[in-house]
Design a protein around this motif. Sequence first.
Motif, PDB file in Angstrom:
ATOM      1  N   ALA A   1      20.472 -14.227 -18.841  1.00 61.41           N
ATOM      2  CA  ALA A   1      21.907 -14.451 -18.981  1.00 61.41           C
ATOM      3  C   ALA A   1      22.559 -14.375 -17.615  1.00 61.41           C
ATOM      4  CB  ALA A   1      22.497 -13.410 -19.920  1.00 61.41           C
ATOM      5  N   ASP A   2      23.474 -15.264 -17.386  1.00 61.48           N
ATOM      6  CA  ASP A   2      24.234 -15.299 -16.147  1.00 61.48           C
ATOM      7  C   ASP A   2      25.699 -15.076 -16.465  1.00 61.48           C
ATOM      8  OD1 ASP A   2      22.025 -16.005 -14.538  1.00 61.48           O
ATOM      9  OD2 ASP A   2      22.253 -18.097 -15.083  1.00 61.48           O
ATOM     10  N   SER A   3      26.448 -14.681 -15.473  1.00 60.52           N
ATOM     11  CA  SER A   3      27.896 -14.600 -15.645  1.00 60.52           C
ATOM     12  C   SER A   3      28.541 -15.440 -14.555  1.00 60.52           C
ATOM     13  CB  SER A   3      28.384 -13.157 -15.581  1.00 60.52           C
ATOM     14  OG  SER A   3      28.164 -12.625 -14.300  1.00 60.52           O
ATOM     15  N   TYR A   4      29.701 -15.949 -14.864  1.00 63.61           N
ATOM     16  CA  TYR A   4      30.402 -16.813 -13.932  1.00 63.61           C
ATOM     17  C   TYR A   4      31.877 -16.470 -13.997  1.00 63.61           C
ATOM     18  CZ  TYR A   4      31.911 -21.106 -11.639  1.00 63.61           C
ATOM     19  OH  TYR A   4      32.465 -21.998 -10.780  1.00 63.61           O
ATOM     20  N   SER A   5      32.481 -16.237 -12.877  1.00 59.47           N
ATOM     21  CA  SER A   5      33.904 -15.929 -12.821  1.00 59.47           C
ATOM     22  C   SER A   5      34.694 -17.224 -12.908  1.00 59.47           C
ATOM     23  CB  SER A   5      34.213 -15.209 -11.512  1.00 59.47           C
ATOM     24  OG  SER A   5      35.587 -14.990 -11.403  1.00 59.47           O
ATOM     25  N   LEU A   6      35.564 -17.308 -13.899  1.00 58.77           N
ATOM     26  CA  LEU A   6      36.361 -18.518 -14.067  1.00 58.77           C
ATOM     27  C   LEU A   6      37.518 -18.534 -13.079  1.00 58.77           C
ATOM     28  CD1 LEU A   6      36.422 -18.632 -17.950  1.00 58.77           C
ATOM     29  CD2 LEU A   6      35.083 -20.044 -16.407  1.00 58.77           C
ATOM     30  N   PRO A   7      37.862 -19.688 -12.597  1.00 56.11           N
ATOM     31  CA  PRO A   7      38.962 -19.782 -11.640  1.00 56.11           C
ATOM     32  C   PRO A   7      40.293 -19.387 -12.270  1.00 56.11           C
ATOM     33  CG  PRO A   7      38.245 -21.968 -12.304  1.00 56.11           C
ATOM     34  CD  PRO A   7      37.289 -20.979 -12.926  1.00 56.11           C
ATOM     35  N   GLU A   8      41.156 -18.824 -11.480  1.00 55.63           N
ATOM     36  CA  GLU A   8      42.471 -18.416 -11.962  1.00 55.63           C
ATOM     37  C   GLU A   8      43.358 -19.607 -12.270  1.00 55.63           C
ATOM     38  OE1 GLU A   8      43.569 -15.365 -12.729  1.00 55.63           O
ATOM     39  OE2 GLU A   8      41.556 -14.666 -12.324  1.00 55.63           O
TER      40      GLU A   8
ATOM     41  N   GLY B   1      30.134 -31.217 -24.566  1.00 53.77           N
ATOM     42  CA  GLY B   1      28.852 -31.031 -25.229  1.00 53.77           C
ATOM     43  C   GLY B   1      28.208 -29.673 -25.077  1.00 53.77           C
ATOM     44  N   VAL B   2      28.971 -28.670 -24.671  1.00 55.49           N
ATOM     45  CA  VAL B   2      28.419 -27.333 -24.470  1.00 55.49           C
ATOM     46  C   VAL B   2      28.611 -26.495 -25.735  1.00 55.49           C
ATOM     47  CG1 VAL B   2      28.512 -25.242 -23.062  1.00 55.49           C
ATOM     48  CG2 VAL B   2      28.949 -27.465 -22.010  1.00 55.49           C
ATOM     49  N   ASP B   3      27.527 -25.884 -26.236  1.00 55.55           N
ATOM     50  CA  ASP B   3      27.594 -24.966 -27.368  1.00 55.55           C
ATOM     51  C   ASP B   3      28.285 -23.690 -26.887  1.00 55.55           C
ATOM     52  OD1 ASP B   3      27.235 -23.482 -29.680  1.00 55.55           O
ATOM     53  OD2 ASP B   3      25.074 -23.258 -29.421  1.00 55.55           O
ATOM     54  N   THR B   4      29.493 -23.452 -27.363  1.00 51.04           N
ATOM     55  CA  THR B   4      30.335 -22.397 -26.807  1.00 51.04           C
ATOM     56  C   THR B   4      30.963 -21.560 -27.907  1.00 51.04           C
ATOM     57  OG1 THR B   4      30.920 -23.993 -25.089  1.00 51.04           O
ATOM     58  CG2 THR B   4      32.193 -21.986 -25.168  1.00 51.04           C
ATOM     59  N   LYS B   5      31.111 -20.265 -27.642  1.00 49.50           N
ATOM     60  CA  LYS B   5      31.859 -19.402 -28.551  1.00 49.50           C
ATOM     61  C   LYS B   5      32.746 -18.474 -27.730  1.00 49.50           C
ATOM     62  CE  LYS B   5      29.247 -15.247 -29.560  1.00 49.50           C
ATOM     63  NZ  LYS B   5      28.670 -14.440 -30.602  1.00 49.50           N
TER      64      LYS B   5
ATOM     65  N   ASP C   1      25.314 -27.249 -18.124  1.00 49.05           N
ATOM     66  CA  ASP C   1      23.869 -27.360 -18.297  1.00 49.05           C
ATOM     67  C   ASP C   1      23.239 -26.189 -19.058  1.00 49.05           C
ATOM     68  OD1 ASP C   1      23.766 -29.831 -17.025  1.00 49.05           O
ATOM     69  OD2 ASP C   1      23.585 -28.914 -15.049  1.00 49.05           O
ATOM     70  N   TYR C   2      24.035 -25.188 -19.419  1.00 46.06           N
ATOM     71  CA  TYR C   2      23.516 -24.055 -20.188  1.00 46.06           C
ATOM     72  C   TYR C   2      23.419 -24.434 -21.660  1.00 46.06           C
ATOM     73  CZ  TYR C   2      24.036 -20.965 -16.185  1.00 46.06           C
ATOM     74  OH  TYR C   2      23.910 -20.373 -14.960  1.00 46.06           O
ATOM     75  N   ASP C   3      22.427 -23.857 -22.351  1.00 44.59           N
ATOM     76  CA  ASP C   3      22.256 -24.129 -23.777  1.00 44.59           C
ATOM     77  C   ASP C   3      23.361 -23.502 -24.611  1.00 44.59           C
ATOM     78  OD1 ASP C   3      19.880 -25.544 -23.367  1.00 44.59           O
ATOM     79  OD2 ASP C   3      18.673 -23.718 -23.465  1.00 44.59           O
ATOM     80  N   LYS C   4      23.790 -22.317 -24.216  1.00 43.63           N
ATOM     81  CA  LYS C   4      24.822 -21.606 -24.970  1.00 43.63           C
ATOM     82  C   LYS C   4      25.697 -20.842 -23.997  1.00 43.63           C
ATOM     83  CE  LYS C   4      25.423 -19.148 -29.125  1.00 43.63           C
ATOM     84  NZ  LYS C   4      24.755 -18.937 -30.361  1.00 43.63           N
ATOM     85  N   VAL C   5      27.006 -20.889 -24.232  1.00 46.79           N
ATOM     86  CA  VAL C   5      27.954 -20.215 -23.351  1.00 46.79           C
ATOM     87  C   VAL C   5      28.876 -19.351 -24.200  1.00 46.79           C
ATOM     88  CG1 VAL C   5      29.888 -20.574 -21.773  1.00 46.79           C
ATOM     89  CG2 VAL C   5      27.902 -22.075 -21.645  1.00 46.79           C
ATOM     90  N   ILE C   6      29.115 -18.138 -23.738  1.00 43.59           N
ATOM     91  CA  ILE C   6      30.064 -17.236 -24.380  1.00 43.59           C
ATOM     92  C   ILE C   6      31.209 -17.011 -23.406  1.00 43.59           C
ATOM     93  CG2 ILE C   6      30.465 -14.943 -25.342  1.00 43.59           C
ATOM     94  CD1 ILE C   6      27.419 -14.862 -25.933  1.00 43.59           C
ATOM     95  N   ILE C   7      32.408 -17.361 -23.834  1.00 45.10           N
ATOM     96  CA  ILE C   7      33.592 -17.107 -23.030  1.00 45.10           C
ATOM     97  C   ILE C   7      34.117 -15.744 -23.474  1.00 45.10           C
ATOM     98  CG2 ILE C   7      35.916 -17.886 -22.425  1.00 45.10           C
ATOM     99  CD1 ILE C   7      33.622 -19.742 -21.463  1.00 45.10           C
TER     100      ILE C   7
END
Length: 75
Positions: free
Chosen positions: A1-8, A48-52, A21-27
């Motif tokens: 699992a990776d984390s990414y800081s979203l821009p302000e 097209g990103v599987d997101t929750k 490009d990730y299979d699943k993303v959790i915001i």
Amino acid sequence: ADSYSLPECENNKEYIKYIKDYDKVIIALDRDATTKSFEIVSRLRFNGVDTKVLILENDLKYLSEEEIVHKIYGK
């Protein structure tokens, strides 16, 4: 699992190219960013990103690694 800081900046959609490009993303944002969370999810799903969404009581930066794993995976 990776984390990414979203821009302000609300209009900055640059993050999509890094996340798509990730299979699943959790915001996982704190409660006061609920609207922003769902806007981000909408953009990612459109691409097209599987997101929750995971709405947090406290920002992840205030939690230990163990608490983060529990919040995300329920372990």
